[in-house]
Design a protein around this motif. Structure first.
Motif, PDB file in Angstrom:
ATOM      1  N   THR B  69       0.737  -0.896  -0.099  1.00  0.00           N
ATOM      2  CA  THR B  69      -0.118   0.224  -0.072  1.00  0.00           C
ATOM      3  C   THR B  69       0.884   1.240  -0.112  1.00  0.00           C
ATOM      4  OG1 THR B  69      -0.112   0.009   2.555  1.00  0.00           O
ATOM      5  CG2 THR B  69      -1.895  -1.086   1.215  1.00  0.00           C
ATOM      6  N   ILE B  70       2.209   1.109  -0.138  1.00  0.00           N
ATOM      7  CA  ILE B  70       3.043   2.150  -0.042  1.00  0.00           C
ATOM      8  C   ILE B  70       3.193   3.030   1.184  1.00  0.00           C
ATOM      9  CG2 ILE B  70       4.173   1.857  -2.418  1.00  0.00           C
ATOM     10  CD1 ILE B  70       2.135   4.073  -3.339  1.00  0.00           C
ATOM     11  N   THR B  71       2.716   2.659   2.243  1.00  0.00           N
ATOM     12  CA  THR B  71       2.564   3.479   3.358  1.00  0.00           C
ATOM     13  C   THR B  71       3.753   3.930   3.910  1.00  0.00           C
ATOM     14  OG1 THR B  71       0.460   2.269   3.691  1.00  0.00           O
ATOM     15  CG2 THR B  71       1.302   3.498   5.525  1.00  0.00           C
ATOM     16  N   GLY B  72       4.675   2.642   4.570  1.00  0.00           N
ATOM     17  CA  GLY B  72       5.979   3.083   5.087  1.00  0.00           C
ATOM     18  C   GLY B  72       5.841   2.745   6.471  1.00  0.00           C
ATOM     19  N   ASN B 184       7.613   5.897  -5.677  1.00  0.00           N
ATOM     20  CA  ASN B 184       6.465   5.378  -5.515  1.00  0.00           C
ATOM     21  C   ASN B 184       5.773   6.016  -4.082  1.00  0.00           C
ATOM     22  OD1 ASN B 184       6.176   3.291  -7.641  1.00  0.00           O
ATOM     23  ND2 ASN B 184       7.958   2.669  -6.839  1.00  0.00           N
ATOM     24  N   ASN B 185       6.523   6.974  -3.581  1.00  0.00           N
ATOM     25  CA  ASN B 185       5.867   7.367  -2.316  1.00  0.00           C
ATOM     26  C   ASN B 185       5.714   6.332  -1.007  1.00  0.00           C
ATOM     27  OD1 ASN B 185       5.408  10.147  -2.434  1.00  0.00           O
ATOM     28  ND2 ASN B 185       4.576   9.853  -4.331  1.00  0.00           N
ATOM     29  N   ALA B 186       6.764   5.434  -1.094  1.00  0.00           N
ATOM     30  CA  ALA B 186       6.406   4.489  -0.217  1.00  0.00           C
ATOM     31  C   ALA B 186       7.216   5.062   1.382  1.00  0.00           C
ATOM     32  CB  ALA B 186       7.198   3.105  -0.482  1.00  0.00           C
ATOM     33  N   GLY B 187       8.299   5.667   1.153  1.00  0.00           N
ATOM     34  CA  GLY B 187       8.715   6.042   2.507  1.00  0.00           C
ATOM     35  C   GLY B 187       9.648   5.197   3.140  1.00  0.00           C
ATOM     36  N   PHE B 188      10.062   3.728   2.703  1.00  0.00           N
ATOM     37  CA  PHE B 188      10.705   2.799   3.288  1.00  0.00           C
ATOM     38  C   PHE B 188      12.170   3.164   2.996  1.00  0.00           C
ATOM     39  CE2 PHE B 188       8.524  -1.129   4.176  1.00  0.00           C
ATOM     40  CZ  PHE B 188       7.078  -0.992   4.025  1.00  0.00           C
ATOM     41  N   THR B 288       2.622  12.542   1.711  1.00  0.00           N
ATOM     42  CA  THR B 288       2.467  11.171   1.133  1.00  0.00           C
ATOM     43  C   THR B 288       3.506  10.179   1.021  1.00  0.00           C
ATOM     44  OG1 THR B 288       1.858   9.965  -0.900  1.00  0.00           O
ATOM     45  CG2 THR B 288       2.684  12.553  -1.244  1.00  0.00           C
ATOM     46  N   ALA B 289       4.949  10.660   1.071  1.00  0.00           N
ATOM     47  CA  ALA B 289       5.974   9.751   0.985  1.00  0.00           C
ATOM     48  C   ALA B 289       6.490   9.102   2.246  1.00  0.00           C
ATOM     49  CB  ALA B 289       7.108  10.476   0.499  1.00  0.00           C
ATOM     50  N   GLY B 290       6.436   9.883   3.374  1.00  0.00           N
ATOM     51  CA  GLY B 290       6.641   9.355   4.651  1.00  0.00           C
ATOM     52  C   GLY B 290       8.326   9.143   5.108  1.00  0.00           C
ATOM     53  N   THR B 400      -1.673   6.657   3.711  1.00  0.00           N
ATOM     54  CA  THR B 400      -0.456   5.783   3.465  1.00  0.00           C
ATOM     55  C   THR B 400       0.563   6.894   3.226  1.00  0.00           C
ATOM     56  OG1 THR B 400      -0.879   5.908   0.993  1.00  0.00           O
ATOM     57  CG2 THR B 400      -1.984   4.097   2.132  1.00  0.00           C
ATOM     58  N   ALA B 401       0.871   7.516   4.264  1.00  0.00           N
ATOM     59  CA  ALA B 401       2.023   8.614   4.444  1.00  0.00           C
ATOM     60  C   ALA B 401       3.142   7.811   5.196  1.00  0.00           C
ATOM     61  CB  ALA B 401       1.592   9.811   5.022  1.00  0.00           C
ATOM     62  N   GLY B 402       2.741   7.064   5.979  1.00  0.00           N
ATOM     63  CA  GLY B 402       3.850   6.419   6.838  1.00  0.00           C
ATOM     64  C   GLY B 402       4.719   6.985   8.001  1.00  0.00           C
ATOM     65  N   VAL B 403       4.425   8.345   8.191  1.00  0.00           N
ATOM     66  CA  VAL B 403       5.537   9.054   9.138  1.00  0.00           C
ATOM     67  C   VAL B 403       4.878   8.625  10.524  1.00  0.00           C
ATOM     68  CG1 VAL B 403       6.435  10.840   8.212  1.00  0.00           C
ATOM     69  CG2 VAL B 403       4.194  11.187   8.590  1.00  0.00           C
TER      70      VAL B 403
END
Ligand SMILES: [K+]
Ligand SMILES: [K+]
Lengths: 455, 455
Positions: B69-72, B184-188, B288-290, B400-403
């Motif tokens: 879900t490209i959250t992170g 992909n704005n996943a933030g991993f 969105t990226a995180g 699905t921002a991920g911070v």
């Protein structure tokens, strides 16, 4: 609505030509009236005769604002800080703020024996959020008589409980104060712990909640109920208000009961009956009245979230409550549900809701959310308190609900001004907006269209 | 839109008659595809070859969901918990989740040399939120080539910074992983503190933010930019996306800089240049990226509020970001502003916005707010953490921002499931809704109408 506005604009123009001071629009007069009330009330409450000890003008001003906007948040304890004179000033501010600044202006005009003018009519129309100019005077007369009758009857009933407890004078006075505070949804109490001593008292609980609900429905609905024989005779607005109030209250009660059942800080230690009565009271009151029979500084966060939603929704249009209004909330909910189901119009109780009404509701919600967001953003800088209590306080002030998780006592000077501003905006805002927002007519309506008052 | 839906319905019916398995609607297939990806990814990441130590299936499943879900958001540290194999699995999940499950399905079909069928087209159309069935195949080809080209170019650029630091292989691999994760704005990140070591590094900051912004605009906008010579040639959707992204990012930077200027836990101890670079990065990334270059557990509550708003708004339709989408936010804002000004239509860039688009935006926002509200309500019961960190975590998962402000590591089992569900709903939801929501045509349009994609 559109025609009404045109008519109003034309009339305003006509008046403007004649008199200079008429340059102000009705909502502006309303706002100025409230500010005058805050300042006059603040000075009266600042007088040595009003207080038992010296308080700052800001404290007195805060109390006056809270009373005039029928909010109920207080930086000082009402019962011990203010003398009998001060308390009566507060009661008057609540009555003026609740029954409506404009209603009282007309009332004064009527007492003085002068014929009611168009300008006054427009102001009341604005205050009551009524679309028709005609019938206003009669409506105002009915609502004032009706309100005073209800308050008197309730005071007598409550006295039967409190006179034996506190003696004749004190018992009657306490009854009167709390009845006025309840019917006008002010939530002011002469006890520092609000009505917590009566958590299991059925008489107090029933009288207060009936007053709250009656005042919160709005005069338009009350008059409608008075003249209707059965539910189906009511206007769409009344149907939505009654159903909405019922559903929201019942859901709130259930959540309160479930979340607080085992909480020793609130109802955990009470008997099952008292638990139920407390849940019933807290399901009805925090939405707009702000009385409480349990300590809100110990409530579960889940309960607080539900209460915040209730406070934000508030009561009815032209009622003694504030918030975005029950109908505004319902209109958006119904519109979204219709949209998801692929319907091109929102139908409820066999009436379609105008798209201009939907758009107006959305505007009210967006403006309200923005206001609270900005206020909370500033408060996170000015206050040293947990975010949750700050958010709760801001929503409570904007919805003029008046319950607090304990922040009011510790507000910084800047924080007090923001809360004062929120109470003012919460009480005047939706009405002011109601006038400023235009609503163009739609042509392709299939169902007959019903009027719904939002904001 | 309406005609499109009719066409789709007709075609679906036609297909249904022929084949049993076609009973599922495209959004349902999309949702099922994501769930398959979660489970398959979870199993792959659970294998001993993927991890350096034993982890529970739930942990692996959480990572797979977060990557797909490209959250992170992560319950375990990616860099130390997963082996190179595991990390590559994660990178693939990110690429599949970001470039789009459906895009890849077509890609597979194309590789196999089979002609692309209508059913596949409908699925991609759904995934890209595109109203026209025609041109989809070409669009998919363009976007895949375009995306891979950007990722390759960025990897080479970033390698020039990291190869000298980490050596050839590690430097290149780290560059590739973070480029894929950023585009992909996943933030991993392979570092436990994300990109905090590069808080003042201009090369890393610029490459990563350009990738984030490019991916977040959405492929439709990118293709539009590619074929347009100047700003005025762009579609209304692209104009809104570009302006909106710019304005939101700049406002976020300003707030971050102001709120955090003196905060020793974040940028207080940095030089003015580094403070500005950090504000720039945090103004772009959390939406969105995180990725983060400062520790979010010490940010000011005001900053966190602004970031929550950013995360809720999210990125563009059919982009690698989620949230309600920039256009949805803008459409509502513009509609409310027009309404307050008494205009009967919402006009921007000389184009009016359809009332069905406005209604659709409102539906998306209401559903999103309700989802987050209910999730937070449940989390207040399941989690033992401050309300604010819980709210932040829920909004971050839904967008699905991920911070995170630190809650992810301490989530209860029930809490993990709720966060997983929010990530899934945040990524699939708006797309699924986009298809389910109907939009009837309006007849009385005065301005020529422009298409805006919301949700
Ligand atoms: K109140
Ligand atoms: K992300």
């Amino acid at each position: 609505m559109y025609e009404k506005r045109r008519k109003v604009t034309l009339l305003t123009k006509k008046y403007r030509a004649g008199r200079k001071w008429l340059k102000l629009h009705p909502p502006q007069v309303l706002a100025l009236g409230f500010i005058t009330l805050f300042i006059a009330g603040g000075f009266l409450l600042w007088l040595p005769v009003s207080t038992t000890r010296h308080i700052s003008f800001l404290d007195a001003f805060f109390t006056a604002t809270s009373a005039s906007t029928i909010t109920g948040l207080n930086v000082v304890d009402i019962g011990s800080t203010y003398t009998l004179f001060g308390q009566i000033v507060i009661m008057c501010l609540i009555q003026i703020g609740g029954l409506g600044f404009m209603t009282f202006a007309v009332f004064t005009v009527m007492i003085l024996g002068r014929k009611i003018g168009l300008r006054q009519r427009l102001l009341i129309q604005e205050a009551l959020n009524q679309p028709n100019v005609g019938g206003i005077v009669r409506l105002v007369k009915v609502l004032i008589i009706f309100s005073l009758f209800i308050e008197l009857a309730a005071t007598v009933l409550l006295s039967m409980d409190w006179v034996p407890k506190f003696g004749l004078l004190k018992g009657f006075y306490y009854s009167l104060f709390h009845v006025v505070s309840a019917f006008n949804n002010a939530g002011f109490s002469l006890w520092p712990n609000s009505l917590s001593d009566y958590v299991g008292d059925p008489v107090v609980n029933i009288i207060i909640t009936v007053l709250i609900t009656t005042g919160g429905l709005g005069f338009i609905v009350l008059v409608d109920i008075w003249y209707s024989k059965q539910f189906r005779d009511l206007t769409l607005h009344s149907k939505l208000m009654i159903t909405g109030t019922l559903v929201i209250s019942v859901i709130s009660m259930l959540f309160f009961f479930l979340f607080e059942y085992g909480n020793p800080g609130t109802i955990g230690g009470l008997s099952l009956t008292d638990k139920l009565i407390a849940s019933y009271f807290q399901g009805v009151s925090p939405r707009t009245a702000g009385f409480n029979t349990i300590d809100f500084s110990h409530i579960h966060e889940g309960t607080a979230l539900i209460i915040m939603l209730q406070m934000f929704i508030g009561a009815g249009s032209g009622s003694t409550g504030s918030g975005i209004k029950v109908t505004t909330f319902l209109v958006i909910l119904l519109a979204v549900m219709s949209f998801i189901r692929g319907k091109d119009q929102t139908v409820v109780f066999n009436r379609s809701i105008k798209s201009s009404t939907i758009m107006r509701s959305i505007a009210i919600v967006v403006i309200s959310l923005t206001t609270v967001f900005v206020a909370v953003l500033i408060l996170t800088v000015t206050e040293h308190a947990s975010f949750f209590t700050v958010l709760f306080e801001a929503v409570s002030a904007f919805g003029t609900a008046g319950v607090t998780m304990g922040l009011t006592d510790h507000l910084s000077t800047a924080g007090r001004f923001i809360i004062i501003f929120l109470m003012f905006l919460g009480r005047v805002g939706p009405l002011t907006l109601a006038f400023s927002l235009s609503a163009p007519k739609k042509s392709n309506i299939r169902f007959p269209s019903g009027d719904v008052f939002t904001g």
